[in-house]
Write an enzyme that holds these catalytic residues in place. Structure first.
Site, PDB file in Angstrom:
ATOM      1  CG  ASP A  93      -1.982   0.953   1.296  1.00  0.00           C
ATOM      2  OD1 ASP A  93      -2.405   1.394   0.213  1.00  0.00           O
ATOM      3  OD2 ASP A  93      -2.473   1.262   2.409  1.00  0.00           O
ATOM      4  CG  HIS A 189      -5.401   8.027   3.429  1.00  0.00           C
ATOM      5  ND1 HIS A 189      -4.907   8.711   2.339  1.00  0.00           N
ATOM      6  CD2 HIS A 189      -5.499   6.732   3.048  1.00  0.00           C
ATOM      7  CE1 HIS A 189      -4.704   7.862   1.349  1.00  0.00           C
ATOM      8  NE2 HIS A 189      -5.050   6.652   1.743  1.00  0.00           N
ATOM      9  N   GLY A 190      -7.696   8.366   7.183  1.00  0.00           N
ATOM     10  CA  GLY A 190      -7.831   8.643   8.606  1.00  0.00           C
ATOM     11  C   GLY A 190      -9.278   8.721   9.082  1.00  0.00           C
TER      12      GLY A 190
HETATM   13  P1  13P Z   1      -8.943   4.809   5.542  1.00  0.00           P
HETATM   14  O1  13P Z   1      -8.047   5.646   6.384  1.00  0.00           O
HETATM   15  O2  13P Z   1     -10.180   5.577   5.139  1.00  0.00           O
HETATM   16  O3  13P Z   1      -9.292   3.503   6.153  1.00  0.00           O
HETATM   17  O4  13P Z   1      -8.172   4.506   4.159  1.00  0.00           O
HETATM   18  C1  13P Z   1      -7.209   3.484   4.106  1.00  0.00           C
HETATM   19  C2  13P Z   1      -6.412   3.515   2.848  1.00  0.00           C
HETATM   20  O5  13P Z   1      -6.730   4.172   1.884  1.00  0.00           O
HETATM   21  C3  13P Z   1      -5.190   2.691   2.823  1.00  0.00           C
HETATM   22  O6  13P Z   1      -4.472   2.890   1.648  1.00  0.00           O
HETATM   23  O1  G3H Z   2      -3.115   4.879   3.663  1.00  0.00           O
HETATM   24  C1  G3H Z   2      -2.613   4.607   4.735  1.00  0.00           C
HETATM   25  C2  G3H Z   2      -2.975   3.360   5.456  1.00  0.00           C
HETATM   26  O2  G3H Z   2      -4.060   3.575   6.316  1.00  0.00           O
HETATM   27  C3  G3H Z   2      -1.783   2.807   6.173  1.00  0.00           C
HETATM   28  O3  G3H Z   2      -1.468   3.555   7.280  1.00  0.00           O
HETATM   29  O4  G3H Z   2       0.934   4.098   6.943  1.00  0.00           O
HETATM   30  O5  G3H Z   2      -0.131   4.227   9.219  1.00  0.00           O
HETATM   31  O6  G3H Z   2       0.301   2.016   8.150  1.00  0.00           O
HETATM   32  P1  G3H Z   2       0.030   3.472   7.939  1.00  0.00           P
HETATM   33 ZN    ZN Z   3      -4.549   4.868   0.855  1.00  0.00          ZN
END
Ligand code: 13P
Ligand code: G3H
Ligand code: ZN
Length: 334
Positions: A93, A189-190
């Site tokens: 990711d 995100h978040g």
């Molecule tokens: P959320 O923070 O909305 O769960 O998104 C996760 C995400 O896009 C990870 O790549």
């Molecule tokens: O997009 C981000 C994902 O929620 C992963 O989060 O980088 O804190 O593991 P992280």
């Molecule tokens: Zn993401």
């Protein structure tokens, strides 16, 4: 070097083709530890859903890359032991460099994201094409990104959304050779996806976020018909979980996510991968805070991580069955 096939994993090619055709989305759930993995595999086997196990670079540092490789292989064997061989993708990711993507491919990942969205358009193309060239030699799928989500992606953050420009998508896909494309249509995100002044309030005083830009999604679909589209930042931030956290000592303020009906609408389109991490974090935190409050004398980690795992599994099943529509779609994949 170990290949993903040796671990029993699959790439995302066939899964995406079926999902786009079938009007559903494959869940991409982030994991960092054993309990999260148990919950994901348990939920997906019970619902017979294909799954993308998603690992950020932060998760890779946290869990250790060698352990992760064995956990992914363990996930395949665990699903088998539970009685149903669901297709499992191991995906990086938000990979930010060629070297990180290469290293993941060499340690058994079947799919990588190269997120060049913070670079110029030209640099994004150059970096993405470099990853695609290497990945495709190993039959590994590649996700690219155009447009920037507000919020934090590992070490990179943006205060504002830069929506994907539909006029760029066809050129980007053609020049890079990516297998799927993440776009920015208003998710982020978040757990605080919007500030209160970006929202309205309903009659119960609950924050209602602005709707996603389905017009941009539709424009993108027109320009790359049938091409797999990915939605990041797709947590709903359930109010009941925030309430449990806050009534057990937590301090989450103005948390707000994407309403599930909008995610259902997206999943029925060419959006074939939906990323969910924050909702899982909320489910775990709510269960652990409650367990600590209910049983302050307890100090066996299994007594609070166990309920957290159960709550996570229920959350994932709900997403699969009621939001993404991927239940039962693992049936003809093996
Ligand atoms: P959320 O923070 O909305 O769960 O998104 C996760 C995400 O896009 C990870 O790549
Ligand atoms: O997009 C981000 C994902 O929620 C992963 O989060 O980088 O804190 O593991 P992280
Ligand atoms: Zn993401």
């Amino acid at each position: 070097m170990i290949t993903y096939k040796e671990l029993g994993l699959v790439n995302s090619k066939d899964l995406f083709a079926k999902a786009v055709k079938g009007g559903y989305a494959i869940p991409a759930f982030n994991f960092n530890n054993l309990e999260q993995l148990q919950a994901i595999i348990g939920a997906c086997v019970e619902t017979k859903s294909p799954v993308i196990l998603q690992v950020s670079s932060g998760a890779r540092k946290y869990a250790n890359q060698t352990l992760l490789k064995h956990l992914a292989k363990g996930a395949v064997d665990y699903a088998h032991e539970l009685g149903f061989d669901i297709p499992i993708v191991l995906h990086l990711d938000h990979g930010d460099t060629f070297e990180l993507c290469k290293s993941c491919i060499e340690s058994g990942f079947s799919s990588v994201m190269i997120d060049g969205s913070h670079h110029s358009y030209e640099k994004n193309i150059e970096l993405t094409a470099q990853v695609v060239e290497y990945a495709h030699k190993h039959n590994v799928s590649v996700e690219g990104e155009l447009g920037v989500l507000a919020g934090i992606e590992d070490d990179v953050s943006s205060d504002v959304t830069h929506y994907t420009k539909p006029e760029e998508v066809e050129d980007f896909v053609k020049k890079t050779g990516v297998d799927s494309l993440a776009i920015s249509i208003g998710t982020s995100h978040g757990a605080n996806k919007f500030t209160p002044d970006q929202c309205t309030r309903n009659e119960d005083g609950i924050l209602v976020p602005p709707p996603l830009r389905f017009d941009i999604l539709e424009e993108c679909e027109k320009r790359i018909p049938g091409f797999p589209i990915v939605l990041h930042g797709a947590s709903s931030v359930p109010a009941e979980l925030v309430k449990i956290i806050n009534s057990n000592g937590g301090k989450l303020k103005d948390a707000v996510g994407i309403p599930e009906e909008q995610l259902r609408r997206a999943a029925a389109s060419a959006v074939c991968k939906v990323n969910i991490d924050s909702d899982g974090r909320l489910a775990m935190t709510a269960a652990i805070r409650k367990a600590f409050n209910d049983n302050p004398a307890e100090f066996d980690p299994r007594k609070y991580l166990g309920p957290a795992r159960d709550s996570l599994k229920e959350l994932y099943k709900h997403k699969i069955v009621n939001v993404l529509g991927s239940a039962g779609k693992a049936v003809n994949c093996n």
